[in-house]
Write a protein that holds these residues in place. Structure first.
Motif: not given
Length: 509
Positions: A41-63
């Motif tokens: 709720p409210f943040i959607g999938h944005a939490w994927l960009f601030i996962r511990r030990g992960k860089d935002p680029m990891d999420t762009f790769k996932l997408l």
């Protein structure tokens, strides 16, 4: 009682919002994101960009991976905003040619560049583009090669002290080269960043980019009303103000010089001089009446976009040449055949003849595009070639990382570093390769960046053998082109572009 009223109002607001966005919600159901990652709720999938030990680029790769498995398109919620992700060049071409408005996400850079054309609304961008385009003429760019070579000689001299030693980060060296080159060709000033790595302009530039990158992947910080209460807000504005003041002073000086009939053109050798981008822009915009603020905005766009794009691209080339010594030897052989001995200056007429080297740079930018995503705003219903209709109100992310590694376009060896593909093959679609964007709002500085990178890289390669940071990188990697990356506005190497150098004067080659 008060909390009950607030709860009811929140429910009403939520229902109204759902009704207003019913077409967007319908589209999201047609393009569901993988169930493995919950939409909160409210943040959607944005939490994927601030996962511990992960860089935002990891999420762009996932997408990108999810989109590739679904015919090049998927969607995800970023806060309360829906974004579609495209890795299909046919769909990307449709969006980039028909939806010219940049998404609000790009407006986070406004404190620095205002309405600079890179992110400006279409009604501002269109007339400015007409003024900007002629300043990137080939004759002007050819004259700039003298500046590129002069600054590359300084770079080589700086690197001499790092040769025959342990690993080091080459990015800072390339970045200061780029800053010096872009400031001299754009504004006609020498800031000597290569000799003064603590130059306030360089520090402000790097500081702004880091803060901007961190803010961009946190939707709850996009609102200025919220962000102004954050601890680094004053630093964010301070960096912007320093850069604005620096360019403002130069704009006023150049405008006055031209008004008085004088100039401070760049010396390009053989008693020839060429005008800087700023001087060309001032003269080109006389009929349009560009204000000093508008001149500052466009100058900053050229400085900021030109510095990091070229620096990141060139640094990735050096990393890959270090891992592929056979390719490095071919590059050196071509440079020596075209440009001669390492003491011979590199000239503009040399660059078009470096065909294999050009393919190496292009293949590097395919695998490691400095700008990994482009975001557009849908304002009208748009039917993609697949028949799917994108609705107004959504954002569209062209995932360049995924586009450039799409096996449906590039074949089963899409993740491999093979420069020959840019000599042997033709693109299946012109939008399949877009390291400098595509369509009407593509980057005007594409040739400038390529010429700058070719010049500086040729200077480095013919003076040094480039070695990987660790010996195991040559033989122990299953895929030597598999570099870890991170997102900092530009996509960069996670280990900060570390290499080793060996002087070629110590070799038989």
């Amino acid at each position: 009682m008060l909390w009950q009223i607030c709860f009811i109002l929140l429910i009403i607001y939520y229902c109204v919002l759902r009704w207003k966005n019913r077409d967007i919600i319908k589209l999201s159901k047609q393009l569901p994101f993988t169930n493995e990652y919950r939409c909160l709720p409210f943040i959607g999938h944005a939490w994927l960009f601030i996962r511990r030990g992960k860089d935002p680029m990891d999420t762009f790769k996932l997408l990108a991976d999810v989109a590739q498995k679904r015919n090049g398109i998927t969607s995800f919620w970023f806060g309360n905003n829906l974004y579609t992700i495209l890795t299909d060049p046919f769909a990307a071409e449709k969006v980039l040619k028909t939806s010219l408005e940049k998404h609000e996400l790009m407006q986070l850079a406004r404190p620095l560049i205002g309405n600079g054309s890179i992110f400006a609304p279409v009604f501002i961008w269109r007339p400015r583009r007409k003024v900007l385009a002629p300043t990137f003429g080939q004759k002007t760019l050819n004259n700039f090669v003298t500046v590129f070579y002069k600054q590359s000689v300084i770079l080589v001299n700086k690197l001499q002290s790092m040769a025959e030693k342990d690993k080091f980060s080459v990015f800072n060296y390339i970045s200061t080269y780029s800053m010096d080159s872009i400031c001299e060709t754009t504004m006609g000033v020498n800031i000597n960043a290569q000799s003064n790595t603590n130059h306030p302009v360089l520090k402000a530039f790097n500081g702004f980019c880091q803060i901007y990158a961190a803010r961009s992947v946190r939707p709850w910080l996009h609102s200025t009303a919220v962000y102004r209460w954050m601890p680094n807000y004053s630093t964010y504005l301070g960096h912007s103000q320093l850069l604005n003041n620096f360019v403002d002073k130069i704009v006023k000086t150049k405008s006055q010089e031209i008004k008085n009939g004088g100039n401070n053109n760049i010396q390009t050798g053989d008693d020839k001089k060429t005008r800087t981008f700023l001087e060309l822009l001032i003269e080109s915009s006389r009929d349009n009446g560009y204000t000093d603020v508008e001149l500052r905005e466009e100058t900053l766009v050229m400085v900021l976009a030109g510095t990091d794009t070229s620096a990141v691209g060139a640094s990735f080339v050096l990393l890959l040449l270090a891992r592929y010594p056979d390719i490095q030897d071919k590059v050196l052989q071509e440079i020596e055949q075209v440009c001669g001995h390492s003491d011979n200056p590199i000239r503009a007429e040399h660059l078009p003849s470096l065909k294999y080297f050009d393919a190496v740079i292009k293949e590097t930018l395919r695998l490691y595009p400095p700008v990994p995503i482009i975001v557009r705003k849908m304002e009208t219903p748009t039917v993609l070639p697949s028949g799917l209709t994108l609705v107004p109100g959504i954002g569209v992310v062209i995932n360049i990382w995924g586009m450039h590694r799409n096996p449906a376009i590039w074949g089963p060896d899409a993740d491999e570093f093979r420069p020959e593909r840019f000599i042997e093959d033709t693109l299946k679609h012109p939008a399949a390769y877009m390291p400098f964007s595509y369509g009407p709002r593509n980057c005007l500085g594409y040739q400038y960046a390529m010429m700058s990178m070719k010049t500086v890289l040729a200077s480095v390669v013919r003076n040094f053998r480039i070695l990987p940071a660790e010996d195991w990188e040559l033989n122990s990697c299953k895929n030597k082109a598999n570099l870890e990356v991170k997102f900092e506005v530009m996509m960069k190497h996670a280990d900060n572009f570390q290499i080793r150098l060996k002087k070629r004067t110590n070799e038989s080659t």
